[in-house]
Design an enzyme around this catalytic site. Structure first.
Site, PDB file in Angstrom:
ATOM      1  N   ASP A  13      -5.927   4.377  12.930  1.00 15.68           N
ATOM      2  CA  ASP A  13      -4.620   4.985  12.665  1.00 15.68           C
ATOM      3  C   ASP A  13      -4.715   6.279  11.859  1.00 15.68           C
ATOM      4  OD1 ASP A  13      -3.097   3.240  14.150  1.00 15.68           O
ATOM      5  OD2 ASP A  13      -2.848   1.811  12.505  1.00 15.68           O
ATOM      6  N   ASP A  19       0.808  -1.224   0.000  1.00 11.23           N
ATOM      7  CA  ASP A  19       0.000   0.000   0.000  1.00 11.23           C
ATOM      8  C   ASP A  19       0.837   1.269   0.000  1.00 11.23           C
ATOM      9  OD1 ASP A  19      -2.801  -0.979   0.132  1.00 11.23           O
ATOM     10  OD2 ASP A  19      -2.043  -1.974   1.909  1.00 11.23           O
ATOM     11  N   ARG A  61       1.869   5.872  16.611  1.00 11.20           N
ATOM     12  CA  ARG A  61       1.385   6.825  15.597  1.00 11.20           C
ATOM     13  C   ARG A  61       1.759   8.275  15.874  1.00 11.20           C
ATOM     14  NH1 ARG A  61       1.952   2.716  12.823  1.00 11.20           N
ATOM     15  NH2 ARG A  61       0.232   1.232  12.724  1.00 11.20           N
ATOM     16  N   SER A 119      -3.192  -8.894   8.520  1.00  7.30           N
ATOM     17  CA  SER A 119      -2.630  -7.559   8.563  1.00  7.30           C
ATOM     18  C   SER A 119      -1.895  -7.444   9.895  1.00  7.30           C
ATOM     19  CB  SER A 119      -3.754  -6.523   8.475  1.00  7.30           C
ATOM     20  OG  SER A 119      -3.293  -5.296   8.993  1.00  7.30           O
TER      21      SER A 119
HETATM   22  N1  ARG Z   1      -6.513  -2.092  16.730  1.00  6.00           N
HETATM   23  C1  ARG Z   1      -5.214  -1.602  17.062  1.00  6.00           C
HETATM   24  C2  ARG Z   1      -5.240  -0.104  17.261  1.00  6.00           C
HETATM   25  O1  ARG Z   1      -6.130   0.541  16.773  1.00  6.00           O
HETATM   26  C3  ARG Z   1      -4.164  -2.018  16.071  1.00  6.00           C
HETATM   27  C4  ARG Z   1      -4.320  -1.447  14.683  1.00  6.00           C
HETATM   28  C5  ARG Z   1      -3.346  -2.007  13.655  1.00  6.00           C
HETATM   29  N2  ARG Z   1      -3.553  -3.416  13.507  1.00  6.00           N
HETATM   30  C6  ARG Z   1      -3.150  -4.183  12.486  1.00  6.00           C
HETATM   31  N3  ARG Z   1      -3.320  -5.428  12.600  1.00  6.00           N
HETATM   32  N4  ARG Z   1      -2.587  -3.702  11.416  1.00  6.00           N
HETATM   33  O2  ARG Z   1      -4.363   0.443  17.898  1.00  6.00           O
END
Ligand code: ARG
Length: 400
Positions: free
Chosen positions: A126, A16, A97, A177
């Site tokens: 995110d 991506d 983040r 993922s």
């Molecule tokens: N749900 C978690 C959060 O919002 C992780 C998000 C990323 N997860 C992933 N499998 N790419 O902090």
């Protein structure tokens, strides 16, 4: 219809974010794309990622080591707040983040970019964390999120990449993922989308299956200074080394797996698997030490702060005035949270079995049921008379 001239893109080396490079240039008229790959201890080989960005059309490919800052300025403050979203998830992904956002904003200033970009879709948390953090740090900067608008499925994204000559994936593709950093792994998608489906063992990478953990317990001691872990088994460690070592030690015992359905900010429920060995044990140990060193009222009041803290960090408000105010409260409470916690690691459990501190508020003389007892038992009678007075008056008035 150029949306920006020069853009700094948060880059992971995946399909991506790689497709974002030609997409920004060809579809959105961006003249120059600078990529920034943040090293937060995900253990990827960074040189192939750096090269891949250039091969995909980036003019400059930056790799920034943020490990130390990540642990010191993001993980440890959250640890002092015992931050657990919905009482379970220690925010291992969420905490990364705001730091990546800060790196993007700094690189944009350094390279004179008029926008920053990320590869988040429109369904997750995110995107919120990036957009709000960037706005907090530089409200003038534009934020581009091509994957929120391009409407391509995963297959179409890969096909687009092949058409414009994106080199094949650095990492081998997986049905899941995965987000990985020093603090842990987050795994979703694939067969995990069915909340009834038990995760296959292939989902896990940092923690052993209970079936494969040692049959004898292991004891460790973690020392804290003002709420921050500083040593394991009497060996002083840097923040990053401490996390790395603890992940290995407790991961071997199968500690730190979480399987949960959580509430995203955008209203969607999602099923996520977390592996957070070090962080989950540190929070338990830190809480335990607080039980010895904080007064009852501070300790109980702090629980409310912790819940709010966890929620706003999850919801992208790291750089908000409320978060700064809560940080000040939490920091104030940590003044005497120094000491050592002894932990027994066994078959997926981290059991707190001992705690000591030079600032311990625990008084054996008061607590003991033995002959050394210093507590004035007769004083209790008057105390209870006053404490129970309103209740007694209330009950009497009903009858009278
Ligand atoms: N749900 C978690 C959060 O919002 C992780 C998000 C990323 N997860 C992933 N499998 N790419 O902090």
């Amino acid at each position: 219809m150029s949306r920006a001239k020069k853009v700094v893109l948060a880059y992971s080396g995946g399909v991506d974010t790689s497709v974002c490079i030609p997409y920004l240039k060809q579809e959105w008229g961006v003249e120059e794309v600078i990529t920034l790959a943040a090293d937060l201890g995900q253990g990827d080989e960074l040189e192939p990622i750096r090269k891949k960005a250039l091969a995909s059309g980036a003019s400059v490919s930056l790799v920034v080591d943020g490990r130390k800052e990540f642990v010191r300025d993001y993980a440890f403050p959250a640890l002092m707040a015992n931050a657990l979203y919905e009482n379970r998830y220690p925010l291992s992904t969420s905490l990364a983040r705001p730091l990546i956002a800060k790196m993007l904003v700094e690189a944009a200033a350094e390279y004179g970019a008029d926008a920053v970009a990320h590869g988040c879709t429109g369904k997750g948390n995110d995107q919120v964390r990036f957009d709000v953090s960037i706005a907090a740090l530089n409200p003038q900067l534009k934020v581009l999120a091509p994957a929120r608008e391009w409407g391509m499925s995963r297959e179409e994204t890969i096909a687009y990449g092949e058409k414009v000559g994106i080199p094949s994936p650095v990492k081998k593709s997986s049905p899941y993922s995965v987000d990985l950093n020093l603090l842990g792994r987050s795994v979703e998608a694939g067969n995990l989308e069915d909340p009834w489906h038990e995760p296959l063992e292939e989902v896990y990478a940092l923690t052993a299956a209970i079936e494969n953990t040692p049959d004898t317990p292991e004891y460790i001691e973690i020392e804290f200074a003002k709420g921050i872990p500083v040593a394991i088994n009497n060996v002083q460690l840097s923040p990053v080394d401490l996390i790395v070592q603890l992940n290995q030690t407790v991961g071997r015992h199968g500690i730190g797996r979480i399987d949960m359905v959580e509430n995203r900010l955008v209203g969607i429920k999602s099923r996520e698997i977390y592996e957070v060995p070090a962080l989950s044990v540190l929070i338990q140990a830190h809480r335990d030490l607080e039980s010895l060193t904080l007064t009852g009222d501070v300790s109980q009041y702090k629980r409310n702060i912790e819940e709010t803290y966890s929620k706003i960090v999850y919801n992208g408000l790291w750089y908000s005035p409320l978060k700064a105010a809560l940080d000040a409260f939490v920091l104030q409470t940590q003044e005497r949270v120094s000491g050592t916690v002894r932990i027994k690691l066994f078959k997926g459990n981290a059991i707190m079995v001992g705690r000591k501190s030079p600032y311990s508020l625990y008084s054996m003389d008061l607590a003991t049921y033995g002959a050394e007892d210093q507590f004035d038992h007769r004083a209790a009678e008057g105390f209870i008379y006053v404490w129970g007075l309103p209740t007694r008056v209330w009950s009497s008035s009903v009858r009278g």
